[in-house]
Motif scaffolding. Structure first.
Motif, PDB file in Angstrom:
ATOM      1  N   TRP A  52      31.370  62.334  95.328  1.00  0.00           N
ATOM      2  CA  TRP A  52      31.979  61.072  95.733  1.00  0.00           C
ATOM      3  C   TRP A  52      32.370  61.065  97.210  1.00  0.00           C
ATOM      4  O   TRP A  52      32.766  60.017  97.738  1.00  0.00           O
ATOM      5  N   THR A  53      32.245  62.177  97.875  1.00  0.00           N
ATOM      6  CA  THR A  53      32.646  62.239  99.276  1.00  0.00           C
ATOM      7  C   THR A  53      31.730  61.384 100.142  1.00  0.00           C
ATOM      8  O   THR A  53      30.501  61.474 100.038  1.00  0.00           O
ATOM      9  N   GLY A  54      32.322  60.565 100.998  1.00  0.00           N
ATOM     10  CA  GLY A  54      31.531  59.775 101.927  1.00  0.00           C
ATOM     11  C   GLY A  54      32.071  58.376 102.140  1.00  0.00           C
ATOM     12  O   GLY A  54      32.986  57.925 101.435  1.00  0.00           O
ATOM     13  N   PHE A  55      31.494  57.698 103.114  1.00  0.00           N
ATOM     14  CA  PHE A  55      31.838  56.307 103.401  1.00  0.00           C
ATOM     15  C   PHE A  55      31.072  55.375 102.465  1.00  0.00           C
ATOM     16  O   PHE A  55      29.989  55.696 101.984  1.00  0.00           O
ATOM     17  N   ILE A  99      35.504  48.139 102.482  1.00  0.00           N
ATOM     18  CA  ILE A  99      34.954  49.356 103.077  1.00  0.00           C
ATOM     19  C   ILE A  99      35.938  50.477 102.808  1.00  0.00           C
ATOM     20  O   ILE A  99      37.140  50.233 102.638  1.00  0.00           O
ATOM     21  N   GLY A 100      35.458  51.707 102.760  1.00  0.00           N
ATOM     22  CA  GLY A 100      36.371  52.802 102.489  1.00  0.00           C
ATOM     23  C   GLY A 100      35.728  54.153 102.642  1.00  0.00           C
ATOM     24  O   GLY A 100      34.533  54.287 102.968  1.00  0.00           O
ATOM     25  N   TYR A 101      36.540  55.171 102.393  1.00  0.00           N
ATOM     26  CA  TYR A 101      36.087  56.564 102.461  1.00  0.00           C
ATOM     27  C   TYR A 101      36.741  57.344 101.344  1.00  0.00           C
ATOM     28  O   TYR A 101      37.963  57.233 101.117  1.00  0.00           O
ATOM     29  N   ASN A 102      35.945  58.127 100.618  1.00  0.00           N
ATOM     30  CA  ASN A 102      36.442  59.023  99.579  1.00  0.00           C
ATOM     31  C   ASN A 102      36.232  60.470  99.986  1.00  0.00           C
ATOM     32  O   ASN A 102      35.244  60.797 100.671  1.00  0.00           O
ATOM     33  N   LEU A 211      25.707  54.422  89.631  1.00  0.00           N
ATOM     34  CA  LEU A 211      24.416  54.121  89.005  1.00  0.00           C
ATOM     35  C   LEU A 211      23.318  55.020  89.560  1.00  0.00           C
ATOM     36  O   LEU A 211      22.433  55.463  88.826  1.00  0.00           O
ATOM     37  N   THR A 212      23.355  55.253  90.863  1.00  0.00           N
ATOM     38  CA  THR A 212      22.409  56.138  91.542  1.00  0.00           C
ATOM     39  C   THR A 212      23.219  56.970  92.526  1.00  0.00           C
ATOM     40  O   THR A 212      24.454  56.910  92.548  1.00  0.00           O
ATOM     41  N   ASP A 213      22.548  57.741  93.364  1.00  0.00           N
ATOM     42  CA  ASP A 213      23.260  58.525  94.371  1.00  0.00           C
ATOM     43  C   ASP A 213      23.867  57.647  95.457  1.00  0.00           C
ATOM     44  O   ASP A 213      24.662  58.137  96.267  1.00  0.00           O
ATOM     45  N   LYS A 259      27.068  53.668  98.828  1.00  0.00           N
ATOM     46  CA  LYS A 259      27.652  54.907  99.361  1.00  0.00           C
ATOM     47  C   LYS A 259      26.681  55.533 100.355  1.00  0.00           C
ATOM     48  O   LYS A 259      25.514  55.775 100.043  1.00  0.00           O
ATOM     49  N   PHE A 260      27.174  55.786 101.549  1.00  0.00           N
ATOM     50  CA  PHE A 260      26.353  56.398 102.580  1.00  0.00           C
ATOM     51  C   PHE A 260      26.362  57.915 102.415  1.00  0.00           C
ATOM     52  O   PHE A 260      27.289  58.485 101.842  1.00  0.00           O
ATOM     53  N   ASP A 261      25.301  58.574 102.940  1.00  0.00           N
ATOM     54  CA  ASP A 261      25.245  60.025 102.861  1.00  0.00           C
ATOM     55  C   ASP A 261      26.397  60.639 103.628  1.00  0.00           C
ATOM     56  O   ASP A 261      26.780  60.158 104.708  1.00  0.00           O
ATOM     57  N   SER A 262      26.918  61.741 103.095  1.00  0.00           N
ATOM     58  CA  SER A 262      28.026  62.432 103.751  1.00  0.00           C
ATOM     59  C   SER A 262      27.539  63.130 105.005  1.00  0.00           C
ATOM     60  O   SER A 262      26.364  63.496 105.136  1.00  0.00           O
ATOM     61  N   PHE A 263      28.470  63.383 105.932  1.00  0.00           N
ATOM     62  CA  PHE A 263      28.143  64.183 107.104  1.00  0.00           C
ATOM     63  C   PHE A 263      27.767  65.579 106.661  1.00  0.00           C
ATOM     64  O   PHE A 263      28.373  66.164 105.774  1.00  0.00           O
TER      65      PHE A 263
END
Length: 272
Positions: A52-55, A99-102, A211-213, A259-263
């Motif tokens: 779940w980590t990411g923007f 918008i957010g970040y987990n 639902l997906t990555d 969800k965008f890919d994490s750094f």
């Protein structure tokens, strides 16, 4: 002499036969089927757990509802006035974005798979309600409308791989319009309110599923309490028109996030 030569010739033939058999035997053995089991292919690696980590960013839509009692004062100039109590039911749809970040906590005792994050949203609403009150010179019509609101909230939750449950709360603001008409008189006032608990704020709970990555869906409930106040809409030294109003809505909404890919990219998987 002749016998000796015959023996040598016979011995040579035997040696040639033995050599020929020895040369052909390995080749024939190589052609025979093997009784050994074929080598097993390595077992496929299990899929990596969802992170779940990411923007993320997304859209949402829903519905809001509130009912409240209030007092009012109706003392216009030159007319016998009155003051009493009434009530308004206010409701309507909403649409907005977030918008957010987990950040997912991993490899920790007790709080492994816990989620902490922050989220901001902006909502355009059509929450409105009105009531008609009979008065001495006709009808006193009063109404309220929540035009938009937004929030900046923390999120704390726990995930079961792709399923996340969470609590959220924080800062909120709202823009509310209060209005009235009474005979030839009419007026309105738009008020901006913002702040934190206990006079202003927002709290809520929700569930989200990946639902997906990249795409997740969510369902949420909020209690938006941007405050109660008394709206003085007409006032002179000898007259006053006003009523109590509030913006404290029960809100249900659903949303879709990307969800965008994490750094740092995907985790490294060792290969052998």
């Amino acid at each position: 002499m002749q016998k000796s030569l015959s023996k040598i010739w016979l011995f040579s033939c035997v040696l040639l036969q033995i050599g020929a058999f020895g040369f052909c035997a390995p080749a024939q053995a190589a052609d025979l089927p093997s009784d050994k089991e074929p080598a097993l292919a390595p077992a496929p690696l299990p899929p990596a757990p969802f992170s779940w980590t990411g923007f993320y960013a997304g859209v949402n839509g829903g519905f809001g509802l509130d009912h409240y009692a209030f007092t009012y004062s109706y003392f216009p100039p030159g007319v016998a006035g009155q003051g009493a109590k009434s009530g308004i039911t206010s409701s309507g749809p909403l649409i907005g974005g977030q918008i957010g970040y987990n950040y997912e906590l991993t490899n920790l005792p007790i709080i492994d798979h816990a989620i902490i994050g922050i989220e901001a949203d902006e909502q355009w609403t059509d929450f409105h309600g009105a009531v008609d009150i009979p008065v001495s010179n006709g009808i006193f019509h009063i109404g309220t409308q929540l035009e938009n609101y937004g929030s900046l909230r923390s999120r704390v939750g726990y995930n079961f791989d792709r399923l996340l449950f969470y609590f959220t709360g924080g800062f909120a603001y709202s823009v509310t319009k209060n209005y009235y008409t009474a005979g030839a008189l009419s007026g309105s006032r738009t008020q901006f309110r913002s702040g934190l608990f206990p006079s202003v704020g927002i709290i809520g709970i929700g569930a989200e599923y990946a639902l997906t990555d990249h795409f997740t869906v969510r369902a949420e409930y909020f209690y938006n309490f941007t405050g109660a106040h008394y709206a003085d809409l007409y006032q002179t030294p000898t007259s006053t028109i006003g009523f109590g109003t509030r913006s404290m809505y029960h809100i249900a909404r659903v949303g879709l996030n990307y969800k965008f890919d994490s750094f740092g990219g995907a985790p490294v998987v060792a290969k052998y």
